[in-house]
Design a protein around this motif. Structure first.
Motif, PDB file in Angstrom:
ATOM      1  N   GLU A 258       0.853  -1.163   0.000  1.00 22.77           N
ATOM      2  CA  GLU A 258       0.000   0.000   0.000  1.00 22.77           C
ATOM      3  C   GLU A 258       0.899   1.226   0.000  1.00 22.77           C
ATOM      4  N   VAL A 259       0.637   2.158  -0.925  1.00 24.38           N
ATOM      5  CA  VAL A 259       1.464   3.348  -1.064  1.00 24.38           C
ATOM      6  C   VAL A 259       0.584   4.590  -1.170  1.00 24.38           C
ATOM      7  N   THR A 260       1.220   5.746  -1.012  1.00 28.29           N
ATOM      8  CA  THR A 260       0.601   7.026  -1.350  1.00 28.29           C
ATOM      9  C   THR A 260       1.553   7.742  -2.293  1.00 28.29           C
ATOM     10  N   LEU A 261       1.018   8.552  -3.164  1.00 31.48           N
ATOM     11  CA  LEU A 261       1.848   9.348  -4.065  1.00 31.48           C
ATOM     12  C   LEU A 261       2.354  10.568  -3.312  1.00 31.48           C
TER      13      LEU A 261
ATOM     14  N   LYS B 149      -4.861   6.370  -0.668  1.00 31.24           N
ATOM     15  CA  LYS B 149      -4.046   5.160  -0.603  1.00 31.24           C
ATOM     16  C   LYS B 149      -4.248   4.329  -1.864  1.00 31.24           C
ATOM     17  N   LEU B 150      -3.146   3.765  -2.323  1.00 28.25           N
ATOM     18  CA  LEU B 150      -3.147   2.915  -3.507  1.00 28.25           C
ATOM     19  C   LEU B 150      -2.617   1.540  -3.100  1.00 28.25           C
ATOM     20  N   LYS B 151      -3.368   0.497  -3.404  1.00 29.03           N
ATOM     21  CA  LYS B 151      -2.961  -0.855  -3.037  1.00 29.03           C
ATOM     22  C   LYS B 151      -2.540  -1.614  -4.292  1.00 29.03           C
ATOM     23  N   ILE B 152      -1.276  -2.028  -4.334  1.00 23.98           N
ATOM     24  CA  ILE B 152      -0.750  -2.817  -5.441  1.00 23.98           C
ATOM     25  C   ILE B 152      -0.941  -4.279  -5.043  1.00 23.98           C
ATOM     26  N   CYS B 153      -1.741  -5.007  -5.817  1.00 28.76           N
ATOM     27  CA  CYS B 153      -2.050  -6.394  -5.469  1.00 28.76           C
ATOM     28  C   CYS B 153      -2.380  -7.181  -6.740  1.00 28.76           C
ATOM     29  N   LYS B 154      -2.497  -8.480  -6.575  1.00 28.25           N
ATOM     30  CA  LYS B 154      -2.809  -9.351  -7.701  1.00 28.25           C
ATOM     31  C   LYS B 154      -4.313  -9.567  -7.765  1.00 28.25           C
TER      32      LYS B 154
ATOM     33  N   CYS C 254      -3.604  -1.719  -9.506  1.00 29.60           N
ATOM     34  CA  CYS C 254      -3.551  -0.693  -8.470  1.00 29.60           C
ATOM     35  C   CYS C 254      -4.978  -0.395  -8.043  1.00 29.60           C
ATOM     36  N   MET C 255      -5.335  -0.808  -6.830  1.00 19.02           N
ATOM     37  CA  MET C 255      -6.685  -0.609  -6.303  1.00 19.02           C
ATOM     38  C   MET C 255      -6.743   0.682  -5.482  1.00 19.02           C
ATOM     39  N   THR C 256      -7.866   1.383  -5.610  1.00 13.73           N
ATOM     40  CA  THR C 256      -8.119   2.579  -4.806  1.00 13.73           C
ATOM     41  C   THR C 256      -9.615   2.833  -4.817  1.00 13.73           C
ATOM     42  N   THR C 257     -10.031   3.962  -4.277  1.00 13.24           N
ATOM     43  CA  THR C 257     -11.434   4.353  -4.406  1.00 13.24           C
ATOM     44  C   THR C 257     -11.503   5.524  -5.381  1.00 13.24           C
ATOM     45  N   ILE C 258     -12.445   5.435  -6.294  1.00 11.40           N
ATOM     46  CA  ILE C 258     -12.701   6.515  -7.251  1.00 11.40           C
ATOM     47  C   ILE C 258     -14.190   6.781  -7.206  1.00 11.40           C
ATOM     48  N   ASP C 259     -14.567   7.996  -6.919  1.00  8.05           N
ATOM     49  CA  ASP C 259     -15.973   8.381  -6.800  1.00  8.05           C
ATOM     50  C   ASP C 259     -16.684   7.486  -5.777  1.00  8.05           C
TER      51      ASP C 259
END
Length: 183
Positions: free
Chosen positions: A113-116, A123-128, A135-140
């Motif tokens: 999990e990272v932030t830019l 938060k951005l989650k890099i996962c399979k 790259c998973m996150t929340t959008i809207d």
């Protein structure tokens, strides 16, 4: 006797000019498409496009022997789309620390999990997912796979951001989603 079905020489010329202008307009608008010539890689998670020029900052998953490097999950670099299309370059120290880098927030067995750097609130989650890294996150307010960010700078001030638009795919509906965040 004149044939009324004939188009005059002037009329043909006007039609030709209109046709040329029409196709020029289409070509110009297509060339301005921010998604055109993004030079994708199989490792690309997302990219950042900016209003200041056509170049991209790309974020690829960093794999070691096919597995996520959880300590350094992203490979970040520039893709030139103007002077030397397709050429890639690394980020400078300043670009990494002040604008386009990232900070590791947490890590697990096969995720990070990272932030830019410039946008630490998301938060951005890099996962399979389905045998591919995303790259998973929340959008809207929806869980989504991040595809791109677009940064609109303020007119005359390339360091001042007017808004950032996140774009991706909703994981629940499969539909494209976007969210504009004003700075």
């Amino acid at each position: 006797m004149k044939n009324s079905n004939r188009i005059s020489h002037t009329g043909k010329r006007v039609i030709s000019i209109v046709t040329i202008l029409f196709f020029t307009l289409i070509a110009t608008s297509y060339a301005g498409n921010p998604e055109e010539n993004t030079y994708p890689t199989s490792e690309r998670l997302f990219h950042i496009a900016r209003s200041t020029n056509k170049n991209l900052v790309c974020y690829d998953v960093n794999l070691e022997n096919g597995k996520l490097n959880t300590k350094t999950p992203l490979n970040v670099y520039w893709v030139n789309r103007e002077e030397r299309p397709g050429e890639t370059n690394g980020l400078s120290y300043f670009q990494r620390k002040m604008a386009y880098g990232y900070k590791l927030v947490s890590e697990g067995d096969d995720f990070s999990e990272v932030t830019l750097t410039a946008y630490s609130g998301k938060k951005l989650k890099i996962c399979k997912q389905d045998s591919k890294y995303v790259c998973m996150t929340t959008i809207d307010n929806q869980p989504a796979i991040l595809e791109s960010l677009y940064v609109q700078t303020k007119s005359g001030s390339p360091l001042s951001v007017e808004y950032v638009e996140l774009q991706g795919i909703s994981t629940s509906t499969g539909a494209k989603v976007s969210e504009r965040v004003k700075k």
